[in-house]
Design an enzyme around this catalytic site. Structure first.
Site, mmCIF file in Angstrom:
data_model
loop_
_atom_site.group_PDB
_atom_site.id
_atom_site.type_symbol
_atom_site.label_atom_id
_atom_site.label_comp_id
_atom_site.label_asym_id
_atom_site.label_seq_id
_atom_site.Cartn_x
_atom_site.Cartn_y
_atom_site.Cartn_z
ATOM 1 N N THR A 1 -6.000 -3.864 6.746
ATOM 2 C CA THR A 1 -5.984 -5.197 6.147
ATOM 3 C C THR A 1 -6.133 -6.244 7.247
ATOM 4 O O THR A 1 -6.472 -5.917 8.386
ATOM 5 C CB THR A 1 -4.724 -5.350 5.249
ATOM 6 O OG1 THR A 1 -4.788 -6.610 4.614
ATOM 7 C CG2 THR A 1 -3.420 -5.231 6.024
ATOM 8 N N ASN B 1 -11.972 -1.278 4.682
ATOM 9 C CA ASN B 1 -10.523 -1.254 4.427
ATOM 10 C C ASN B 1 -9.982 0.168 4.335
ATOM 11 O O ASN B 1 -8.795 0.361 4.118
ATOM 12 C CB ASN B 1 -10.167 -2.026 3.149
ATOM 13 C CG ASN B 1 -10.627 -1.302 1.902
ATOM 14 O OD1 ASN B 1 -11.495 -0.432 1.958
ATOM 15 N ND2 ASN B 1 -10.052 -1.642 0.773
ATOM 16 N N GLY C 1 -15.409 -16.311 4.369
ATOM 17 C CA GLY C 1 -14.865 -15.389 5.363
ATOM 18 C C GLY C 1 -15.119 -13.943 4.950
ATOM 19 O O GLY C 1 -15.941 -13.663 4.071
ATOM 20 N N MET D 1 -8.034 -13.923 -5.372
ATOM 21 C CA MET D 1 -7.862 -12.618 -4.732
ATOM 22 C C MET D 1 -6.496 -12.469 -4.056
ATOM 23 O O MET D 1 -6.117 -11.381 -3.652
ATOM 24 C CB MET D 1 -9.013 -12.362 -3.751
ATOM 25 C CG MET D 1 -10.286 -11.999 -4.523
ATOM 26 S SD MET D 1 -11.829 -12.035 -3.602
ATOM 27 C CE MET D 1 -11.446 -10.998 -2.239
ATOM 28 N N LYS E 1 -21.291 -22.803 6.429
ATOM 29 C CA LYS E 1 -21.076 -21.347 6.372
ATOM 30 C C LYS E 1 -21.605 -20.774 5.055
ATOM 31 O O LYS E 1 -22.047 -19.635 5.010
ATOM 32 C CB LYS E 1 -19.585 -21.025 6.503
ATOM 33 C CG LYS E 1 -19.030 -21.267 7.889
ATOM 34 C CD LYS E 1 -17.649 -20.606 7.986
ATOM 35 C CE LYS E 1 -16.793 -21.255 9.042
ATOM 36 N NZ LYS E 1 -15.371 -20.883 8.922
ATOM 37 N N THR F 1 -16.213 -25.560 4.740
ATOM 38 C CA THR F 1 -17.233 -25.837 5.760
ATOM 39 C C THR F 1 -18.549 -25.348 5.174
ATOM 40 O O THR F 1 -18.859 -24.164 5.196
ATOM 41 C CB THR F 1 -16.917 -25.055 7.058
ATOM 42 O OG1 THR F 1 -15.536 -25.239 7.358
ATOM 43 C CG2 THR F 1 -17.786 -25.508 8.205
ATOM 44 N N SER G 1 0.809 -1.232 0.000
ATOM 45 C CA SER G 1 0.000 0.000 0.000
ATOM 46 C C SER G 1 0.838 1.275 0.000
ATOM 47 O O SER G 1 0.553 2.195 -0.783
ATOM 48 C CB SER G 1 -0.962 0.019 1.193
ATOM 49 O OG SER G 1 -1.914 -0.970 1.012
ATOM 50 N N GLY H 1 -15.240 -19.607 -0.621
ATOM 51 C CA GLY H 1 -14.892 -19.025 0.678
ATOM 52 C C GLY H 1 -16.111 -18.442 1.356
ATOM 53 O O GLY H 1 -17.132 -18.148 0.702
ATOM 54 N N LYS I 1 -10.357 -5.870 9.398
ATOM 55 C CA LYS I 1 -11.365 -5.172 8.592
ATOM 56 C C LYS I 1 -12.710 -5.078 9.314
ATOM 57 O O LYS I 1 -13.432 -4.090 9.158
ATOM 58 C CB LYS I 1 -11.526 -5.850 7.232
ATOM 59 C CG LYS I 1 -10.291 -5.650 6.351
ATOM 60 C CD LYS I 1 -10.495 -6.188 4.967
ATOM 61 C CE LYS I 1 -9.209 -6.030 4.166
ATOM 62 N NZ LYS I 1 -9.361 -6.419 2.770
HETATM 63 P P1 ATR Z 1 -10.808 -13.823 5.295
HETATM 64 O O1 ATR Z 1 -11.288 -12.726 6.185
HETATM 65 O O2 ATR Z 1 -9.513 -13.538 4.563
HETATM 66 O O3 ATR Z 1 -11.840 -14.299 4.358
HETATM 67 P P2 ATR Z 1 -11.247 -16.010 7.125
HETATM 68 O O4 ATR Z 1 -12.447 -15.351 7.675
HETATM 69 O O5 ATR Z 1 -10.286 -16.672 8.055
HETATM 70 O O6 ATR Z 1 -10.353 -15.005 6.282
HETATM 71 O O7 ATR Z 1 -11.748 -17.067 6.035
HETATM 72 C C1 ATR Z 1 -10.876 -17.926 5.399
HETATM 73 C C2 ATR Z 1 -11.640 -18.699 4.332
HETATM 74 O O8 ATR Z 1 -10.718 -19.542 3.638
HETATM 75 C C3 ATR Z 1 -12.710 -19.614 4.895
HETATM 76 O O9 ATR Z 1 -13.769 -19.665 3.966
HETATM 77 C C4 ATR Z 1 -11.976 -20.948 4.998
HETATM 78 O O10 ATR Z 1 -12.818 -22.095 4.965
HETATM 79 P P3 ATR Z 1 -13.490 -22.659 6.327
HETATM 80 O O11 ATR Z 1 -14.635 -21.767 6.616
HETATM 81 O O12 ATR Z 1 -13.866 -24.051 5.985
HETATM 82 O O13 ATR Z 1 -12.401 -22.601 7.380
HETATM 83 C C5 ATR Z 1 -11.155 -20.905 3.740
HETATM 84 N N1 ATR Z 1 -10.010 -21.807 3.757
HETATM 85 C C6 ATR Z 1 -8.873 -21.670 4.465
HETATM 86 N N2 ATR Z 1 -8.006 -22.686 4.195
HETATM 87 C C7 ATR Z 1 -8.628 -23.485 3.285
HETATM 88 C C8 ATR Z 1 -8.272 -24.679 2.595
HETATM 89 N N3 ATR Z 1 -7.098 -25.265 2.796
HETATM 90 N N4 ATR Z 1 -9.157 -25.202 1.733
HETATM 91 C C9 ATR Z 1 -10.356 -24.608 1.514
HETATM 92 N N5 ATR Z 1 -10.747 -23.472 2.120
HETATM 93 C C10 ATR Z 1 -9.904 -22.913 2.996
#
Ligand code: ATR
Length: 267
Positions: A61, A86, A127, A212, A154, A151, A16, A125, A65
């Site tokens: 970051t 952000n 998260g 990303m 979620k 998972t 940044s 994802g 956030k």
């Molecule tokens: P962020 O804020 O960057 O999104 P986060 O809230 O920790 O970070 O979310 C991480 C995401 O990456 C989640 O969707 C996680 O899946 P889970 O909800 O099952 O934990 C996903 N993730 C992390 N490692 C992974 C992997 N090896 N394979 C698949 N998904 C993964």
């Protein structure tokens, strides 16, 4: 001279300052931009120190956030919807929070593949990173959004939340890429572990894969490359979200054309 910081933990890798200083050089603005490592329990304290030191703004970051969204008194609609910010602006009486991640992604996609209107997108994802870009995707009238997460519960929670606001949000329990135009990887797989979150089995040569993450090529993008699919990392998104933050702070549009290629030589 206005003072800015980028806040995160870890923060050493952050590009940044480099990006904002380049924009400032282009537009002949004088500013300072520093990296600040924020201890995990000290986000609020560091922000009030910055305010006391007359900083004008901060980029935020991981993993702060959602803290940034909470701390602000004035929030953009994206921040209200996504609980993620952000970009903080420290004004006399209040803190303003914006989120430029979604629009940054969109601007980069627009540059690289054109409009995403009417496309079917698979978002990997559940998260903060995944949730933060959903309003921007819908602002561009996508046709359908499929959600997948390791998972899977979620994804169902996300679907429940976002389908109150947007139509055609569907959970994809079993990956089927037959009708997908674009996959966006918003998981942290590739940082946390050297695996792709999904296998990319498709005969669709036009499928575009976007990660990303930026820096080294993630396992997800390596798979896309093996399949000869068009693929991009998130460096362009980083530049575009920075340009949008810059515009919020300085009301000036920076030229983003060359900087991505220049940064690529340094990472
Ligand atoms: P962020 O804020 O960057 O999104 P986060 O809230 O920790 O970070 O979310 C991480 C995401 O990456 C989640 O969707 C996680 O899946 P889970 O909800 O099952 O934990 C996903 N993730 C992390 N490692 C992974 C992997 N090896 N394979 C698949 N998904 C993964």
């Amino acid at each position: 001279m206005k003072k800015f910081a980028v806040l995160g933990n870890p923060i050493n890798h952050s590009l940044s300052p480099q990006i904002h200083l380049e924009f400032a050089r282009q537009l002949e603005i004088s500013l300072s931009f520093v990296k600040k490592t924020v201890p995990l329990d000290s986000f609020e304290r560091i922000v009030s120190e910055l305010k006391n030191d007359k900083f004008y703004g901060a980029n935020v970051t991981l993993p702060f956030k959602s803290h940034a969204a909470k701390i602000a008194q004035h929030k953009s609609n994206e921040v209200i919807d996504t609980h993620s910010a952000n970009t903080l602006t420290f004004l006399d009486d209040y803190i303003k929070a914006d989120s430029t991640d979604g629009m940054g992604l969109l601007a980069d996609l627009e540059n690289k593949i054109g409009s995403i209107a009417n496309t079917k997108i698979l978002l990997l994802g559940a998260g903060g990173a995944a949730n933060a870009v959903i309003p921007a995707l819908y602002q561009n009238h996508i046709n359908q959004l499929f959600l997948w997460n390791r998972t899977i519960q979620k994804s169902h929670d996300m679907q429940l939340f976002w389908s109150k606001k947007y139509s055609h949000v569907v959970v994809m329990e079993n990956i089927d890429l037959a009708n997908i135009d674009l996959i966006i990887n918003a998981t942290s797989a590739g940082v946390d572990s050297q695996v792709s979150p999904i296998q990319i089995n498709t005969t669709n040569k036009d499928l575009v894969c976007y990660d990303m993450m930026y820096g080294q090529k993630t396992p997800f993008l390596q798979l896309a490359q093996k399949k000869n699919l068009t693929h991009f990392d998130g460096l362009g998104m980083l530049v575009q979200q920075a340009a949008l933050s810059f515009e919020i702070w300085h009301q000036m549009k920076a030229d983003t054309n060359k900087i991505e290629a220049e940064l690529r030589l340094t990472i």
